[in-house]
Scaffold this active site. Sequence first.
Site, PDB file in Angstrom:
ATOM      1  N   ASP A 175       0.861  -1.187   0.000  1.00  0.00           N
ATOM      2  CA  ASP A 175       0.000   0.000   0.000  1.00  0.00           C
ATOM      3  C   ASP A 175       0.895   1.234   0.000  1.00  0.00           C
ATOM      4  OD1 ASP A 175       0.969   0.182   2.567  1.00  0.00           O
ATOM      5  OD2 ASP A 175      -0.947  -0.136   3.553  1.00  0.00           O
ATOM      6  N   GLY A 211     -11.756   3.698   0.036  1.00  0.00           N
ATOM      7  CA  GLY A 211     -12.730   4.448   0.826  1.00  0.00           C
ATOM      8  C   GLY A 211     -13.959   3.655   1.198  1.00  0.00           C
ATOM      9  N   ASP A 215      -7.807  -7.635   0.212  1.00  0.00           N
ATOM     10  CA  ASP A 215      -6.866  -7.845   1.314  1.00  0.00           C
ATOM     11  C   ASP A 215      -7.602  -7.492   2.589  1.00  0.00           C
ATOM     12  OD1 ASP A 215      -6.587  -4.760   0.941  1.00  0.00           O
ATOM     13  OD2 ASP A 215      -5.641  -5.197   2.855  1.00  0.00           O
ATOM     14  N   CYS A 222     -12.229 -28.859   6.562  1.00  0.00           N
ATOM     15  CA  CYS A 222     -11.043 -28.035   6.313  1.00  0.00           C
ATOM     16  C   CYS A 222      -9.788 -28.902   6.350  1.00  0.00           C
ATOM     17  CB  CYS A 222     -10.947 -26.928   7.367  1.00  0.00           C
ATOM     18  SG  CYS A 222      -9.484 -25.903   7.195  1.00  0.00           S
ATOM     19  N   CYS A 241      -6.643 -27.761   6.834  1.00  0.00           N
ATOM     20  CA  CYS A 241      -5.491 -27.124   7.482  1.00  0.00           C
ATOM     21  C   CYS A 241      -5.007 -27.962   8.663  1.00  0.00           C
ATOM     22  CB  CYS A 241      -5.851 -25.707   7.924  1.00  0.00           C
ATOM     23  SG  CYS A 241      -6.593 -25.611   9.558  1.00  0.00           S
ATOM     24  N   CYS A 244      -7.183 -28.156  11.804  1.00  0.00           N
ATOM     25  CA  CYS A 244      -8.382 -29.002  11.716  1.00  0.00           C
ATOM     26  C   CYS A 244      -8.025 -30.482  11.559  1.00  0.00           C
ATOM     27  CB  CYS A 244      -9.260 -28.565  10.551  1.00  0.00           C
ATOM     28  SG  CYS A 244      -9.982 -26.932  10.824  1.00  0.00           S
ATOM     29  N   HIS A 281      -5.793 -21.667  10.362  1.00  0.00           N
ATOM     30  CA  HIS A 281      -7.112 -22.121   9.905  1.00  0.00           C
ATOM     31  C   HIS A 281      -7.853 -21.007   9.163  1.00  0.00           C
ATOM     32  CE1 HIS A 281     -11.171 -23.587   9.686  1.00  0.00           C
ATOM     33  NE2 HIS A 281     -11.543 -22.433  10.215  1.00  0.00           N
TER      34      HIS A 281
HETATM   35 ZN   LIG Z   1      -8.908 -25.536   9.354  1.00  0.00          ZN
END
Ligand SMILES: [Zn+2]
Length: 378
Positions: free
Chosen positions: A92, A216, A266, A304, A306, A309, A335
């Site tokens: 940014d 904005g 983002d 999930c 990840c 999980c 996660h």
């Molecule tokens: Zn997860």
Amino acid sequence: MTGLKFDVHHTDGMARRGTLSTAHGDIQTPAFMPVGTAGTVKAMTPENVAGTGAEIILGNTYHLMLRPTAERVQRLGGLHKFMNWPGPILTDSGGYQVMSLSELNKITEEGVRFRSHVDGSYHDLSPEVSIDIQHKLDSNITMCMDECTPFPAEKEVAEKSMQLSMRWAKRSKDAFVERDGYGLFGIVQGSTYEDLRKHSADALIDIGFDGYAVGGLAVGEGQEMMFETLDYTVPFLPTDRPRYLMGVGKPSDLVGSVMRGIDMFDCVLPTRSGRTNQAFTRHGQINLRNARHKDDPRPLDAKCSCPACTNYSRAYINHLVTCKEILGLTLLSWHNLQYYQDLMAGMRTAIEKGTLAEFAKTFYAEQAAGDIEPYQEV
Ligand SMILES: [Zn+2]
């Protein structure tokens, strides 16, 4: 400008499925960019961030210019090398954080003078300085410096602010050094006034940018007004350039905005919420401090993939966050980043198949149904 190649492969209503190519690799869009404020996505290693499917991260100019400074990052080989993120990086302009984090900021036609929140030292940030810092960081996508108009703003105030941002956009473009695989994005301002948004979009298109951000928003106007603003602003933007909605947002914001033609996002939410014991799941947002998780051997989200999980229970994560163990924050951040990347991947597949409307219907129904029933030992 031709610094960044952008191909749109599929469309589904207003939604687009594309590829943005940079000197450090391709980004499949719609894309979510985790925020690596001070050269780190908090509580995560870059390898693990990449493992969630993220292809681009965001770095904050304000933080990096103060510590470790753009000059030091440049001497150490640029931000990719410094933080071990070989993929694309967007930075940014620093303007937003100067206005929100620093003391004694004074805005003039030239730029902003501010005192560092770190050590109280004085700094000047102008469009030219911001572009130079982002160049030294070796950012693939540089953002124009703009003034983020507060909300709500009277029309006169919003117009004056937008006009200043358009003059700064021109100065940003003049200062930007064009290179293959690097690009500069303009930022549409104009608050919630359709004619100002149109005026801003036209002014930016006249200057010519590699991509167009909608700025904005997510400043307190609420989801309904944000969507309404996107409904009229997105059609003002070129169809052959990526569109980036800055600082957004919650999972439902992402789904609604992709359906309105946004390609990039983002937000600090997945990592910041992870550090306040929150998890985003298909069944809505849950708080892992809640006593209902204390004896629950099930994962945060059974679908999930990840590590939080796959390998750990809600009961264990509840224990970690209750004891304020660092691992609890890492697992929740991990996660949440995975959830956001899976959500984007799901939308990309749906756009390819032309089934985004059904995808969104299932998403909203699952979110509305709420968390799974409390665990009952059998
Ligand atoms: Zn997860």
